[in-house]
Design a protein around this motif. Structure first.
Motif, short mmCIF file in Angstrom:
data_model
loop_
_atom_site.label_atom_id
_atom_site.label_comp_id
_atom_site.label_asym_id
_atom_site.label_seq_id
_atom_site.Cartn_x
_atom_site.Cartn_y
_atom_site.Cartn_z
N PRO A 94 -6.08 4.70 1.43
CA PRO A 94 -4.85 4.35 0.82
C PRO A 94 -4.92 3.53 -0.62
O PRO A 94 -5.82 3.05 -0.94
CB PRO A 94 -4.36 3.34 1.95
N GLY B 215 -1.58 3.03 8.98
CA GLY B 215 -1.55 1.55 8.82
C GLY B 215 -0.81 0.71 9.31
O GLY B 215 -1.16 -0.25 9.80
N GLY B 216 0.56 1.11 9.03
CA GLY B 216 1.16 -0.13 9.73
C GLY B 216 1.48 0.24 11.28
O GLY B 216 1.98 1.33 11.47
N PHE C 73 -0.96 6.77 2.51
CA PHE C 73 -1.50 6.85 3.84
C PHE C 73 -1.99 8.17 4.08
O PHE C 73 -1.28 9.23 3.65
CB PHE C 73 -0.94 6.03 4.89
N ARG D 82 -6.71 -3.96 14.22
CA ARG D 82 -7.03 -2.75 13.67
C ARG D 82 -8.03 -2.56 12.27
O ARG D 82 -8.79 -1.74 12.26
CB ARG D 82 -5.63 -2.00 13.34
N ILE E 87 -9.25 5.67 8.74
CA ILE E 87 -9.24 5.31 7.16
C ILE E 87 -7.92 4.52 6.74
O ILE E 87 -7.83 3.56 6.14
CB ILE E 87 -9.33 6.39 6.21
N ASP E 88 -6.84 5.14 7.22
CA ASP E 88 -5.74 4.38 7.39
C ASP E 88 -5.57 2.79 7.68
O ASP E 88 -4.93 2.03 7.05
CB ASP E 88 -4.53 5.25 8.05
N GLU E 89 -6.32 2.93 8.72
CA GLU E 89 -6.37 1.50 9.38
C GLU E 89 -7.19 0.56 8.69
O GLU E 89 -7.13 -0.89 9.05
CB GLU E 89 -6.41 1.54 10.81
N LEU E 90 -7.98 0.95 7.69
CA LEU E 90 -8.65 -0.04 6.74
C LEU E 90 -7.76 -0.97 6.35
O LEU E 90 -8.03 -2.12 5.87
CB LEU E 90 -9.30 0.78 5.82
N LYS E 91 -6.53 -0.61 6.37
CA LYS E 91 -5.37 -1.45 5.50
C LYS E 91 -4.28 -1.67 6.46
O LYS E 91 -2.97 -1.84 6.08
CB LYS E 91 -4.69 -0.85 4.38
N ALA E 92 -4.58 -1.44 7.72
CA ALA E 92 -3.61 -1.64 8.88
C ALA E 92 -3.06 -3.20 8.66
O ALA E 92 -3.55 -4.14 8.32
CB ALA E 92 -3.91 -1.63 10.41
N LEU F 21 0.76 -1.19 -0.06
CA LEU F 21 0.11 0.05 -0.18
C LEU F 21 0.86 1.40 -0.09
O LEU F 21 1.98 1.53 0.47
CB LEU F 21 -1.09 0.08 1.41
#
Lengths: 464, 580
Positions: A160, A135-136, A129, B21, B11-16, A126
């Protein structure tokens, strides 16, 4: 039909003199429904999967499997309540219904059955962000200082972006079916309804729904009210391949019982019992021990049952209870040596048996890394029956002298110096001297004549 | 400005990387959509979601659930079609719970779609799934027909009916099972003429399926069929099926008939119930398989309510007598749970003649659950014949249960005592049950002591403050001198529960001294419980009394050597001050 059995390939072949790790010894072999996949379990609790290469080739030397993946299915455990160590050894693996290109299989050790899903996992890479490093990991809200960079305007808040995806094969334990067996689990079997499976231990058979781990139903219970009256144990159990209400289980007394789950909730009263009455003349101290059935399996159409006891393979017609339709002597030559075998415990070895997809041939394992293939409808003359060695040259054994008796107990099976050809059966009595190299587990491809045979830590594949 | 930060993170954590998360983020998809607005939800969020379909089952499940209520976020029904591809995808995954949720959400979204979208998008979706390669999508398809069908064009309807019949004959039992299970719901949405002509044959086929597991589920559709067919058709077509099922060779099929017999009786009408279904029911009551008898025994009263006493007495009652002596304890327990409800059906004379012997038999049962079940339904019989008839046999049964060696049994009987007390009246309670209750207050198992305290409170409410003062308080208060602090705490709990029921003077004159006395206990646990209690009781008392007795007591506890005691004493004082 004496076909030539050819060596196809070998996984985990031992180099001469290599010491075998106990954990690597294969303890279960199983093809899936259409033979596109093969699974093995080992004493170290691992399950290894293989898949067929280029399935267009119907048979022959091009019939090839390749390593797919492996995973640690079971770990050694300790039961603190009973002060009991639970080995990680895989007792059985069974493929379940599959869908959406995922493979499902059940594996079991002595106590716990697990459902595994093996699938292609897409891992997305991805970018873009909203927050640096978003995300990470990160520490969530609290850990972030609200600086100007990380407080975007609504219009700039965005999703993302996936830059690329990688596909990798992953195995995931979907469900754990635990705490239902007081004794050691010897079999698991998936039902044709695609919804349930059974697990059998020494005294009970339980029925599970694949979706439900919190409860199972006891369908067979042979535990006597007092354990002093215990005369037999369940050694193996399997569902009928097409009738979802019928199951077979074998006992240490040499009896196979067929139970119908429709007739009662607890199938203690079997619908059919297959048992051969042994003549008094043959009775000996070992009669009861060698009568014990180590494995029972249905033919693919459900018409026949194949059972393995210590000395023989027996083929039963499900419509004929009093005697098998055929009996194949697997190692009759050992009858004279039962005393030795009793002393070194080999007499308790549990050999698998298997039948080919058409129900025309049967196979089972023996000592010296040998396995025997019988023509199911032969004329008892032994024509078409073959003894094969789990090595690169399976037919060798027929032409080769028996290994010398002073073979080291854990000696490797690399070919001994060849002596002049001699018919194997003539030297049959000599066979089995290497009791440690036993071939317990093998499986027949459901559609074609391909056998996978496990010789300690190596998996040999043959075709005919 | 800062208000947007949580959204950005969400929103970022949709792809954490961590599934937890992602799960958290996806569970709040509605919040994200709300923040983005309808426009951007349609143009950005929905495409984003459709690109990312591969995730852990838990995350997919949450997504499927969220999307079911997503119609407002994309701009109402006219845009709801955007959600269909997402849910279609989710309804094909391997994991059952995700698929089921996706189908549920699809139906929720589908019910809001305009008819045109149903024809252009929803029905084609159902058709696609029905023709899917994997059984998973075909299983999901069966769930959509009932929603799609009623609003389709005629030609589509014909197509859907044909497709459904195809699903009913699918090669995998999983699909046939799903089709069998949902056939009833589908039948309800299909025009009556087609139900009889097209769906009924499907049902007959499923009923003869090789797989036990399929036939099992077909039974469940019986009721829906009975309701969507005309009474005549139902009787002529469905009744033979039901009767056949009720004698099926598989006990699980018969079991399912037994569990659904009441609904079937209602659907097929009183005449058929009397002439055909009652004999079938009697057969089930005498089934070989205990599980079937359990299910049937549980329906004895419900079925009898549909019949007249003249029918019940010759047909059902003999079976009831047999079941009361069944070899399976579970059958007897199931019977005991409902048999009391027969009393109102039969009326007084018949009850005394036919049922009382059964009650007495069950009250003497060796299995405690049987006796408990009888007792729990005692109010039913009391309305008809009065309790006196049973009182003689009741008492030994209660006593035995209250002394059973399994604590769960003792707990159950303690919990039933208020019901009994109400039926039996204060005098009976004083004479017989009161002592038993006090005993339960001193049970070695904490849950039972707690339950006994609550039981006493209920009884006190029932019989009034004056009665409580006279008959309950003395016995309870005496127990405060028990040698074990855990038992003393039970008494305190009991007092605090009763405090809400008794008149003020009883509280002040007899309870308060005991509580204050307990504040001098040598065990800190008792003392801080006193503090907690005083905090609760204070609002019930007049200010002067609080100041005169409670405050000094708490002040003293504030200086206690034990930290916890001080803590609770201060907390109590704080509350009292705050309310002053």
């Amino acid at each position: 039909m004496a076909e030539e059995w050819q060596f196809l390939q070998c996984f985990g072949e031992r180099t001469p003199g290599e010491e075998i790790q106990e954990a690597d010894v294969i303890s279960a072999v199983e093809f899936d429904d259409n033979g596109m996949h093969l699974a093995t379990g080992d004493r170290g609790g691992r399950v290894v999967l293989f898949e067929r290469v280029s399935p267009e080739v119907p048979r022959g030397a091009a019939f090839e499997y390749r390593y797919m993946t492996e995973f640690q299915s079971h770990e050694p455990e300790f039961d603190y309540l009973k002060s009991l160590e639970i080995e990680e050894k895989i007792n059985k693996v069974r493929w379940c219904r599959s869908s959406n290109n995922t493979r499902m299989l059940l594996s079991t050790n002595d106590k716990t059955v697990k459902l595994w899903k093996v699938y292609e996992k897409k891992v997305a890479l991805l970018a873009d962000f909203n927050l640096p490093g978003g995300g990470g990991g990160g520490g969530g809200l609290a850990g972030r200082p609200p600086n100007a960079l990380s407080t975007p305007r609504l219009s700039s808040v965005h999703l993302p972006r996936v830059t690329s995806t990688e596909v990798m094969l992953a195995a995931r334990c979907k469900r754990v079916y635990a705490n239902a067996h007081t004794y050691h689990i010897n079999s698991i079997s998936c039902n044709s309804d695609g919804e349930t499976f059974l697990s059998a231990d020494d005294l009970r058979v339980n029925l599970w729904n694949l979706e439900v781990t919190s409860q199972s139903f006891n369908i067979v219970d042979i535990k006597p009210s007092s354990m002093e009256n215990l005369t037999e144990v369940i050694t193996s159990a399997e569902f009928h391949p097409t009738e979802c209400n019928v199951l077979a289980y074998s006992s240490s007394k040499g009896c196979i019982r067929l139970a119908d789950m429709r007739s009662a909730a607890l199938c203690d009263h079997h619908a059919k019992a297959f048992e051969e009455v042994e003549s008094q003349a043959n009775k000996s101290f070992f009669s009861e021990i060698i009568a014990s059935i180590s494995d029972v399996t249905f033919s693919r159409d459900g018409r026949y049952l194949l059972s393995r006891d210590y000395m023989t393979l027996k083929l039963w017609d499900v419509n004929k209870e009093n005697a098998p339709v055929a009996t194949y002597n697997v190692h009759e030559q050992l009858r004279a040596k039962l005393c030795d075998l009793y002393e070194n415990d080999s007499i308790f070895d549990k050999f698998d048996c298997c039948v080919n997809g058409q129900g025309t041939a049967v196979a089972t394992g023996s000592y010296n890394n040998l396995f025997r293939v019988f023509n199911a409808w032969g004329d008892n003359s032994g024509s078409g029956d073959q003894t094969l060695e789990a090595s690169r040259d399976p037919m060798r054994k027929r032409l080769q002298a028996p290994p010398s008796k002073n073979n080291a107990r854990f000696g490797s099976t690399k070919s001994a110096p060849k002596s002049p050809p001699s018919k194997w059966s003539a030297d049959a009595a000599e066979l089995g001297s290497d009791y440690s190299s036993k071939l317990l587990h093998l499986a027949w491809h459901p559609e074609v004549n391909v056998i996978a045979a496990a010789a300690s830590n190596s998996l040999y594949m043959y075709c005919a | 400005m800062d208000a947007l930060l949580p959204i950005a993170i969400l929103i970022d954590e949709l792809k954490a990387e961590e599934p937890l998360r992602r799960l958290n983020s996806i569970s709040r998809l509605g919040t994200i959509a709300l923040a983005l607005g309808e426009d951007r939800t349609r143009t950005e969020l929905v495409p984003f979601l459709s690109e990312n379909v591969d995730d852990e089952d838990e995350v997919l499940l949450a997504e499927a659930e969220q999307l079911g209520s997503f119609v407002p976020y994309v701009g109402g029904p006219s845009h709801a079609y955007l959600l269909l591809p997402l849910l279609e995808n989710l309804s094909t995954v391997e994991e059952t719970v995700v698929r089921d949720k996706a189908v549920e959400s699809l139906c929720a979204v589908g019910s809001q779609l305009p008819d045109s979208t149903i024809n252009d998008a929803f029905a084609p979706l159902a058709k696609r799934l029905a023709g899917g390669e994997w059984f998973t999508s075909r299983v999901s398809a069966t769930g959509l027909f009932a929603t799609a069908y009623p609003r389709c064009t005629q030609s589509l309807k014909t197509e859907l009916r044909a497709l459904y019949s195809q699903l009913c004959r699918d090669e995998t039992p999983m699909v046939r099972r799903a089709a069998a299970q949902r056939l009833g719901a589908f039948a309800k949405s299909v025009e009556k003429e087609f139900v009889g002509r097209e769906l009924m044959p499907l049902f007959t086929d499923l009923m003869q399926d090789d797989q036990d597991s399929v036939r099992l589920l077909a039974v469940e559709s019986c009721i829906a069929f009975a309701q969507s067919l005309s009474r005549e058709d139902a009787v002529s077509q469905l009744l033979p099926v039901v009767l056949k099922f009720s004698q099926d060779k598989s006990w699980r099929v018969r079991y399912n008939v037994a569990t659904q017999l009441v609904e079937l009786c209602e659907a097929l009408g009183p005449d058929v119930t009397r002439s055909e279904l009652t004999p079938a029911f009697v057969r089930l009551l005498r089934d070989n398989e205990a599980e079937v008898r359990v299910a049937a025994a549980g329906k004895v009263s419900a079925v009898s309510k549909l019949l007249s006493p003249a029918q019940v007495i010759p047909a059902i009652l003999p079976c009831v007598g047999e079941l009361a002596m069944d070899s399976s304890q579970f059958v007897r327990a199931a019977l005991a749970g409902v048999v009391m409800e027969l009393a109102p059906v039969l009326g007084k004379a018949s009850t005394i003649e036919h049922l009382v012997p059964v009650f007495l038999q069950l009250l003497k049962d060796a299995f405690p659950d049987v006796r408990l079940n009888v007792i729990s339904k005692l109010d039913q019989v009391n309305q008809v014949i009065g309790i006196e008839l049973l009182a003689q046999s009741l008492l030994p049964a209660i006593k035995e249960l209250a002394e059973d060696k399994h604590w769960r049994v003792r707990l159950a009987i303690v919990e039933h005592i208020p019901l009994l007390a109400v039926q039996l009246g204060p005098e009976f309670f004083q004479d017989k049950l009161g002592a038993q209750c006090m005993k339960s207050l001193e049970d070695p198992v904490a849950s039972i002591r707690d339950a006994a305290a609550h039981t006493l409170q209920k009884i006190a409410k029932e019989f009034g403050g004056a009665w409580t003062k006279e008959h309950l308080m003395p016995a309870v208060l005496r127990m405060i001198n028990n040698g074990h602090y855990l038992y003393r705490m039970t008494v305190l709990l009991c007092i605090s529960l009763l405090a809400t029921v008794v008149p003020g003077d009883v509280l002040i004159n007899s309870m308060l001294p005991v509580i204050v006395g307990a504040s001098k206990d040598k065990v800190p646990n008792v003392k801080f419980n006193v503090a907690k209690m005083l905090q609760r009781i204070a609002p019930l008392l007049d200010r002067p009394i609080v100041d005169r007795t409670i405050r000094p007591c708490l002040s003293e506890l504030c200086d206690d050597g034990d930290m916890d005691v001080r803590f609770y004493a201060r907390a109590a004082l704080g509350t009292i001050d705050a309310s002053a």
